[in-house]
Design an enzyme around this catalytic site. Sequence first.
Site, PDB file in Angstrom:
ATOM      1  N   LYS A  22      18.962  -5.759 -28.394  1.00 53.45           N
ATOM      2  CA  LYS A  22      20.248  -6.715 -28.683  1.00 53.45           C
ATOM      3  C   LYS A  22      20.800  -7.403 -27.642  1.00 53.45           C
ATOM      4  O   LYS A  22      21.176  -8.771 -27.719  1.00 53.45           O
ATOM      5  CB  LYS A  22      21.513  -5.429 -28.956  1.00 53.45           C
ATOM      6  CG  LYS A  22      22.684  -5.970 -29.760  1.00 53.45           C
ATOM      7  CD  LYS A  22      23.797  -4.803 -29.926  1.00 53.45           C
ATOM      8  CE  LYS A  22      23.385  -3.844 -30.761  1.00 53.45           C
ATOM      9  NZ  LYS A  22      24.011  -2.654 -30.647  1.00 53.45           N
ATOM     10  N   ARG A  91      28.617  -2.158 -26.097  1.00 56.40           N
ATOM     11  CA  ARG A  91      27.542  -1.870 -27.073  1.00 56.40           C
ATOM     12  C   ARG A  91      26.186  -1.309 -26.669  1.00 56.40           C
ATOM     13  O   ARG A  91      25.781  -2.060 -25.615  1.00 56.40           O
ATOM     14  CB  ARG A  91      27.464  -3.066 -28.012  1.00 56.40           C
ATOM     15  CG  ARG A  91      28.551  -3.877 -28.169  1.00 56.40           C
ATOM     16  CD  ARG A  91      28.284  -5.184 -29.003  1.00 56.40           C
ATOM     17  NE  ARG A  91      27.552  -5.050 -30.215  1.00 56.40           N
ATOM     18  CZ  ARG A  91      27.099  -6.244 -30.717  1.00 56.40           C
ATOM     19  NH1 ARG A  91      27.346  -7.285 -30.425  1.00 56.40           N
ATOM     20  NH2 ARG A  91      26.739  -5.988 -31.926  1.00 56.40           N
ATOM     21  N   GLY A 100      22.306   3.061 -35.488  1.00 61.56           N
ATOM     22  CA  GLY A 100      23.329   4.022 -35.825  1.00 61.56           C
ATOM     23  C   GLY A 100      23.090   5.324 -34.808  1.00 61.56           C
ATOM     24  O   GLY A 100      23.909   6.254 -34.769  1.00 61.56           O
ATOM     25  N   MET A 102      23.119   5.314 -31.443  1.00 68.24           N
ATOM     26  CA  MET A 102      23.770   5.507 -29.970  1.00 68.24           C
ATOM     27  C   MET A 102      25.226   4.826 -30.441  1.00 68.24           C
ATOM     28  O   MET A 102      25.761   4.887 -31.377  1.00 68.24           O
ATOM     29  CB  MET A 102      23.082   4.688 -28.891  1.00 68.24           C
ATOM     30  CG  MET A 102      21.980   5.361 -28.570  1.00 68.24           C
ATOM     31  SD  MET A 102      21.073   4.648 -27.415  1.00 68.24           S
ATOM     32  CE  MET A 102      20.600   2.944 -28.114  1.00 68.24           C
ATOM     33  N   ARG A 335      18.283 -10.058 -34.922  1.00 72.16           N
ATOM     34  CA  ARG A 335      17.093  -9.560 -34.540  1.00 72.16           C
ATOM     35  C   ARG A 335      16.037  -9.512 -35.792  1.00 72.16           C
ATOM     36  O   ARG A 335      16.428  -9.996 -36.984  1.00 72.16           O
ATOM     37  CB  ARG A 335      16.943  -7.843 -34.298  1.00 72.16           C
ATOM     38  CG  ARG A 335      17.388  -7.315 -35.609  1.00 72.16           C
ATOM     39  CD  ARG A 335      17.796  -5.705 -35.391  1.00 72.16           C
ATOM     40  NE  ARG A 335      18.146  -5.114 -36.528  1.00 72.16           N
ATOM     41  CZ  ARG A 335      19.118  -4.124 -36.592  1.00 72.16           C
ATOM     42  NH1 ARG A 335      19.234  -3.338 -35.677  1.00 72.16           N
ATOM     43  NH2 ARG A 335      19.785  -3.842 -37.615  1.00 72.16           N
ATOM     44  N   HIS A 448       5.160  22.938 -41.793  1.00 74.14           N
ATOM     45  CA  HIS A 448       4.143  23.365 -42.647  1.00 74.14           C
ATOM     46  C   HIS A 448       3.454  22.561 -43.749  1.00 74.14           C
ATOM     47  O   HIS A 448       2.460  21.790 -43.951  1.00 74.14           O
ATOM     48  CB  HIS A 448       3.954  24.611 -42.950  1.00 74.14           C
ATOM     49  CG  HIS A 448       2.679  25.457 -43.580  1.00 74.14           C
ATOM     50  ND1 HIS A 448       2.937  25.347 -44.990  1.00 74.14           N
ATOM     51  CD2 HIS A 448       1.578  25.649 -43.150  1.00 74.14           C
ATOM     52  CE1 HIS A 448       1.502  25.902 -45.408  1.00 74.14           C
ATOM     53  NE2 HIS A 448       0.926  26.002 -44.129  1.00 74.14           N
ATOM     54  N   SER A 769     -24.118   7.440 -38.133  1.00 72.99           N
ATOM     55  CA  SER A 769     -23.024   7.830 -39.028  1.00 72.99           C
ATOM     56  C   SER A 769     -22.020   9.061 -38.590  1.00 72.99           C
ATOM     57  O   SER A 769     -22.296  10.163 -38.609  1.00 72.99           O
ATOM     58  CB  SER A 769     -23.052   7.934 -40.656  1.00 72.99           C
ATOM     59  OG  SER A 769     -22.120   7.963 -40.928  1.00 72.99           O
ATOM     60  N   CYS A 837     -18.273   7.949 -41.355  1.00 72.88           N
ATOM     61  CA  CYS A 837     -18.043   8.567 -42.694  1.00 72.88           C
ATOM     62  C   CYS A 837     -16.969   9.625 -42.760  1.00 72.88           C
ATOM     63  O   CYS A 837     -16.576  10.074 -43.801  1.00 72.88           O
ATOM     64  CB  CYS A 837     -19.250   8.705 -43.433  1.00 72.88           C
ATOM     65  SG  CYS A 837     -20.096  10.222 -42.740  1.00 72.88           S
ATOM     66  N   TYR A 857     -19.601  -0.246 -39.421  1.00 68.81           N
ATOM     67  CA  TYR A 857     -18.850  -0.200 -40.725  1.00 68.81           C
ATOM     68  C   TYR A 857     -18.207   1.174 -40.561  1.00 68.81           C
ATOM     69  O   TYR A 857     -18.220   2.021 -39.670  1.00 68.81           O
ATOM     70  CB  TYR A 857     -19.651  -0.109 -41.777  1.00 68.81           C
ATOM     71  CG  TYR A 857     -20.442   1.126 -42.092  1.00 68.81           C
ATOM     72  CD1 TYR A 857     -20.213   2.219 -42.541  1.00 68.81           C
ATOM     73  CD2 TYR A 857     -21.816   0.719 -41.331  1.00 68.81           C
ATOM     74  CE1 TYR A 857     -20.985   3.303 -42.589  1.00 68.81           C
ATOM     75  CE2 TYR A 857     -22.712   2.163 -41.735  1.00 68.81           C
ATOM     76  CZ  TYR A 857     -22.309   2.995 -42.203  1.00 68.81           C
ATOM     77  OH  TYR A 857     -23.051   4.218 -42.399  1.00 68.81           O
TER      78      TYR A 857
HETATM   79  P1  ADP Z   1      24.963  -1.052 -33.839  1.00 63.40           P
HETATM   80  O1  ADP Z   1      23.584  -1.345 -32.768  1.00 63.40           O
HETATM   81  O2  ADP Z   1      25.150   0.603 -34.352  1.00 63.40           O
HETATM   82  O3  ADP Z   1      24.927  -1.726 -35.127  1.00 63.40           O
HETATM   83  P2  ADP Z   1      26.864  -2.588 -32.496  1.00 63.40           P
HETATM   84  O4  ADP Z   1      26.651  -2.573 -31.205  1.00 63.40           O
HETATM   85  O5  ADP Z   1      26.014  -3.695 -33.355  1.00 63.40           O
HETATM   86  O6  ADP Z   1      26.076  -1.271 -33.198  1.00 63.40           O
HETATM   87  O7  ADP Z   1      28.318  -2.890 -32.911  1.00 63.40           O
HETATM   88  C1  ADP Z   1      28.632  -2.437 -34.434  1.00 63.40           C
HETATM   89  C2  ADP Z   1      29.694  -3.221 -34.767  1.00 63.40           C
HETATM   90  O8  ADP Z   1      30.552  -3.404 -34.082  1.00 63.40           O
HETATM   91  C3  ADP Z   1      28.923  -4.714 -35.113  1.00 63.40           C
HETATM   92  O9  ADP Z   1      28.475  -4.631 -36.240  1.00 63.40           O
HETATM   93  C4  ADP Z   1      30.346  -5.519 -35.102  1.00 63.40           C
HETATM   94  O10 ADP Z   1      30.848  -5.920 -36.427  1.00 63.40           O
HETATM   95  C5  ADP Z   1      31.207  -4.689 -34.255  1.00 63.40           C
HETATM   96  N1  ADP Z   1      31.472  -5.420 -33.104  1.00 63.40           N
HETATM   97  C6  ADP Z   1      30.740  -5.224 -31.734  1.00 63.40           C
HETATM   98  N2  ADP Z   1      30.839  -6.104 -30.698  1.00 63.40           N
HETATM   99  C7  ADP Z   1      31.911  -6.810 -31.301  1.00 63.40           C
HETATM  100  C8  ADP Z   1      32.825  -7.840 -30.951  1.00 63.40           C
HETATM  101  N3  ADP Z   1      32.584  -8.433 -29.675  1.00 63.40           N
HETATM  102  N4  ADP Z   1      33.744  -8.415 -31.667  1.00 63.40           N
HETATM  103  C9  ADP Z   1      33.833  -7.911 -32.794  1.00 63.40           C
HETATM  104  N5  ADP Z   1      33.206  -6.950 -33.269  1.00 63.40           N
HETATM  105  C10 ADP Z   1      32.227  -6.311 -32.504  1.00 63.40           C
HETATM  106 MG    MG Z   2      24.774  -3.796 -34.960  1.00 64.12          MG
END
Ligand code: ADP
Ligand code: MG
Length: 885
Positions: A22, A91, A100, A102, A335, A448, A769, A837, A857
């Site tokens: 990120k 973030r 989702g 962290m 990304r 399993h 083989s 094989c 092969y």
């Molecule tokens: P994840 O990795 O779980 O997507 P993010 O770090 O992208 O988490 O944050 C989740 C959401 O928080 C982002 O999709 C964005 O909408 C909001 N967000 C993050 N930083 C900002 C910011 N500087 N201003 C406004 N919204 C933000």
């Molecule tokens: Mg995000």
Amino acid sequence: MTRFVYDFVEGHKDLKDLLGGKGANLAEMTRMGLPVPPGFTVTTDACREYLHTGSAPAGMLAEVEHHLRMMQNQIGKTFGDSDDPLLLSVRSGAKFSMPGMMETILDIGLNDTTVAGLARRTSDERFAWDSYRRLIQMFGRTVFDVPADEFETELAHARHAAGAGTDSQLTAGQLQDLVHSYKKVFHAHTGRDFPQSVHEQLFLAIVAVFRSWNAERARVYRRKERIPQELGTAVNVMAMVFGNRGQNSGTGVAFTRDPATGRRGAYGDYLRNAQGEDVVAGIRNTVGLAELATIDPPSYRQLLSIMQRLEQRYRDLCDIEFTIENGKLWMLQTRVGKRTPAAAFVIAAQLVDEGTITLDEALQRVSGEQLAQLMFPSFDEAAAHEPLTTGVPASPGASVGAIVFDSAQAVVATGPVILVRRETNPDDLPGMIAAQGILTSRGGKTSHAAVVARGMGKTCVCGADELRIGDGEVTVNGHTLHAGDIISIDGTNGRVYAGAVPVRPSKVVRYFEGEVTAHGDPLLAAVERLMIHADHVATLDVHANADTAADAARARRFGAGGVGLCRTEHMFLGDRRVLVERLILAEDDDGRDQALAALLPLQRADFEQLFAAMDGLPVTVRLIDPPLHEFLPPLEELTARVARAEALGEDPGHDGALLTAVRRMHEANPMLGLRGVRLGLVIPGLFAMQVRAIAEAAAARAAAGGDPQPEIMVPLVGAVQELETVRAEAEGVLASVPGAPPIRIGTMIEVPRAALIAGQIAGAAEFFSFGTNDLTQMTWGFSRDDVEGAFFGRYLDLGIFGVSPFETIDAEGVGELVRIAVTRGRAARPDLTIGVCGEHGGDPASVRFFHDAGLDYVSCSPFRVPIARLEAGRAPVTASSSDSR
Ligand code: ADP
Ligand code: MG
Ligand code: MG
């Protein structure tokens, strides 16, 4: 001195190790001049040090403060200012995306004083108090582990008291009261007040993000995705922008192409007057991205042009998070986006057409795994109703059958069944073999059920924990199903449906079969194009394991350049079994010769058909391999039959003789017993009969104008003398068959000793083989049938293997034997042909290994031939350390 903080203007997209994905991408967008709110990234180095020592590295805080001051100067607002406060988001962002997993905390910088400043500056009291209550909620949960429901309960109370249907109907005053109750919740759980120092908020938030790297769900996710546990996350601190400032504001996610199909165009969702998580949380209804064109045309146009630039920069599909604040567009994330297997192929081909990437690069953008996914049959999504529930997709495929709750029922069932169990254990094996698919309510991808089903190529959904499996029935979300009811399970996405969902054969398979052409279908056209290029650049050939003419013909349609393994044992089954019994029971040479003479024409006819199907291509025939008692009835069954006859005072007759033979031939470890070349050396005439059948079949084909190219392969050789003995006999037989083409004689390398003395063995073998199944069993010293169900799940959980050594070749151990045998074999005989094989020949990761090891092969099941061809083409153009996560 190590730096721990980098401003967005300092980084770029290739610094993912240091800045996380990120952070690196925010820096790249900043560098491109795109509208990114100012900010900086705290490095993964800092996180690793924190995780190691339990405290932030010396100097980190000072650096954070320094970069914060630079940000304040740039923006003209001050963090903690009571009149016009700067607010921040904090973030997480690791090298590999962990959606989702962290934490992210928004609106850092609000307290009892700044909230009033924000209200005045924005002339929006409601907005300010709403932001403050969001902060306490996120901060409490993330930094101090306050249970999320406690806040949710307070929020529900507030809505109820106000008679409000949604949060957005709460007034400023009501939100202010909510802040008051949130603070109480906070205090009750933490024993302290919500921090009023904004700098303390920032510091605690950064450290909380560091810690979230080690949250249980994040650890589990990494284990599953094979992301190293020690990487750590970076932390991005950036100025907040607000999508919740009214109808001119909003937030959205977008893709530069459709991640489901690969179709060109902008795809995504937009939510007016909303912040961050609201889009994904699905709390309110989003609108399609296209509607932004009417809601805010200038922002829409700007977004499209930014998306185009991002695609050019990343040369791939990008996904994007953005926010519009009062008509001003802000980019919050981008990304290279995840995509379905179909989209991966389509997009790779499109990017070639657009002149963005080369065909070599296109091969790097797809994988054998993805092609495999496209080759499974699938449910007709249009005809499917709502799934009953969704579990862990453990082994792909789409299966329909009647519910059975125990293995015995599965075994005796007449129609297709799905075995439904809480979990499976080794006793369930017969039932798992009999069932179309397996569904369990417990356990994950290494349970399993999952391990065994993958080994068998059977559909499996496991860990569907909403299933309540009771006595003869299963309940799920209010539905009750009984034994015999039909269900459908999808091992590709984990969905479980009541009733029979129509199954569609894969169109990619129909294409390989020649039933449809690629013309006019973007997916098939992309597959065709990439397969052609893969064949063009590959140096490793792909052959197929095929025992019958029908299998061989399919393999040929799928692009096999020969048969790398024809097992001859199936030619001894069915109504021919009695001939094998006669062979085993023969009391003298005459009896044995008669039995062999009866088998000869049958084998010859089989080979003739096979050589015809593979005319002009090599067919490697393996002489009989399994222990002979596999062709006789099981000991228990015979014992019972003989005992019954004797109890009735009857003569057990033939059964009595069979029982004696079976007892005589009983082995404690059949896998290590009388089989392979050993059989040929102790049963006179057996191999000679097979060699004669091959030679006569080839002569007949040649006489008919065909071009048969058989090769004879001797299994389980461990000493060169074994091979020399068999060879001398075989050469004698071959010389006695008029009109037979030259037939090469070679050996399997599947006993560790053979790999070690490969130099000697090459003296008697024209080709090698690798039988990597046996080689794996004998190198590790465990038998696949016994261990896969017994303890592999545990071993996978403990990380003793990342993946079963029967799925992907153990490059360090078994692979070392392969490398040794290749080197020593070629040193002794430079023109030695070397293939593999074992089933590994169709496993994408293993194919790469065999390419690197210099094999000629790989041979795999016909169905996996296209997958191996693709991987054989990818191997020379992809660095072996390539990482697609
Ligand atoms: P994840 O990795 O779980 O997507 P993010 O770090 O992208 O988490 O944050 C989740 C959401 O928080 C982002 O999709 C964005 O909408 C909001 N967000 C993050 N930083 C900002 C910011 N500087 N201003 C406004 N919204 C933000
Ligand atoms: Mg995000
Ligand atoms: Mg073997």
